[in-house]
Scaffold this motif. Sequence first.
Motif, short mmCIF file in Angstrom:
data_model
loop_
_atom_site.label_atom_id
_atom_site.label_comp_id
_atom_site.label_asym_id
_atom_site.label_seq_id
_atom_site.Cartn_x
_atom_site.Cartn_y
_atom_site.Cartn_z
N UNK A 35 -8.65 -3.54 1.98
CA UNK A 35 -9.37 -3.78 0.80
C UNK A 35 -9.03 -5.21 -0.04
N UNK A 36 -7.97 -5.79 0.65
CA UNK A 36 -7.71 -7.04 0.01
C UNK A 36 -7.66 -7.06 -1.63
N UNK A 37 -7.30 -6.14 -2.33
CA UNK A 37 -7.33 -6.03 -3.63
C UNK A 37 -5.94 -6.97 -4.07
N UNK A 58 -0.19 -10.68 0.72
CA UNK A 58 0.12 -9.71 1.46
C UNK A 58 1.07 -10.15 2.44
N UNK A 59 1.65 -9.15 3.10
CA UNK A 59 2.58 -9.17 4.32
C UNK A 59 1.59 -9.26 5.54
N UNK A 88 -0.94 -15.51 0.78
CA UNK A 88 -2.15 -15.41 0.02
C UNK A 88 -3.26 -14.95 0.58
N UNK A 89 -4.08 -14.23 0.29
CA UNK A 89 -5.45 -13.70 0.92
C UNK A 89 -6.21 -15.09 1.50
N UNK A 119 0.41 -4.74 2.94
CA UNK A 119 0.71 -5.19 4.33
C UNK A 119 -0.81 -5.18 5.07
N UNK A 120 -0.97 -6.03 5.90
CA UNK A 120 -2.26 -6.05 6.44
C UNK A 120 -1.89 -6.16 8.03
N UNK A 121 -2.23 -5.44 8.89
CA UNK A 121 -1.89 -5.82 10.63
C UNK A 121 -3.13 -6.50 11.27
#
Length: 429
Positions: free
Chosen positions: A19-21, A25-26, A45-46, A85-87
């Motif tokens: 959702x990138x709120x 993020x890692x 940063x996003x 976290x985002x993969x």
Amino acid sequence: MCKYLKVKEIVDSVSITHDFEEDFLYAINTSDVLEGNLISPQFLSTDELKGQFKKSIKNDDILFSEIRPQNKRYALVNVDNPKKYVASTKLMVLRKINNDVNLEYFYYWLTNENFLKLLQSRAENRICSFPQITFDLLGEYNVPIPSLEVQTKIANMLKSIDSKIENNNKINTELEEMSKTIYDYWFLQFEFPNEEGNPYKSSGGKMVWNEELKREIPEGWEVGCFKDIISELECGNRPKGGIKDGINDGIPSIGAENIISIGKYDFSSEKYIPQEYFNSLKKGIVKSNDVLIYKDGAGIGHVSMAKNKFPYEKCAVNSHVFIVRSKYNNLYQNYIYLTLEKDYIKKILINLAMKAAQPGLNQPNIESIPIIIPTKNIIKEFNKSIDMMFDKIFMNANENKEMTSLRDFLLPLLMNGQVGFKEAALAEE
């Protein structure tokens, strides 16, 4: 009685867009997971995230690389806040959908050495630019499923082996950090023990001004470069016919990708050279106490050390690795290794390497590294402490290798009911 379920009946491959709120993020890439460990993913940063970072994850998800299964790029998610976290899309996100299966039991089955080799073989036989698997392929494999109670017992027994491996890794990390602290204390702060056992500089030890360094150094010490203490600098060659994957009579070929740090190796991408070629080598054969430094590629300036079996009695370096040996019967090996581990030395080497038409280090680069040269007596005393630490690191590393082999040997026997728990307990002891 043991039944079988297909992988797709146990887990699903989920691809839920994050959702990138969060503003930062890692970002977990395939290089950030290795043999169950999450290795320092970048905190970005996003706006900085590349397009491949899309997948949302939850605790108890299994991250499993689609590319080259035998490289062991997998991990079971267990983090404080998964929303941070985002993969990467290059990682499968496997989520359990069957309550009759113990997640850790399935995870051990999925990441067993023998199964990874099977997947690697299937991946290499597919028509694509590099060895890759899909969930459609993975999902069709059958998994032996004993009772939930037996699954839990098997998982707990294998976890006890992993706990010992993890404990050895923690000890090794602490020992390496301690060795670096002693190095700084002795050779940067000049607080090595004097004849009375007290810190040299703060106890009034005689210091002399050095014009080259623009600072005082202990009396009797010199300023020079690595050339003054190095006797040999060897590099491996590529054999005719190339390097092979897993040949039966081969000798391991050590490259920059194999060694993570002293005593810790990644042999998932292991290569071999023919025994006959190894027997003909005049240089590049690894000996105990050798310092290894990587001369090109992504690992420029990365350094490690060989000791005892390392972890093989016979091995050689490839053309991307220098072997560094010091004068005076390897007296300065520990000092060389820990000096090359300093960040400021790595920056010097990277800057030198980047000046070449094709980035890489050569012999003059390494020989020109500026150093302070302590007296031989001080180095001998230093080695008494460091040798014990490094010997223990390699002892733990070899024990981990043996326990990993034991775990992978026991797993199929336990899953298929060929070994009962009394026998398994004896085997573990």
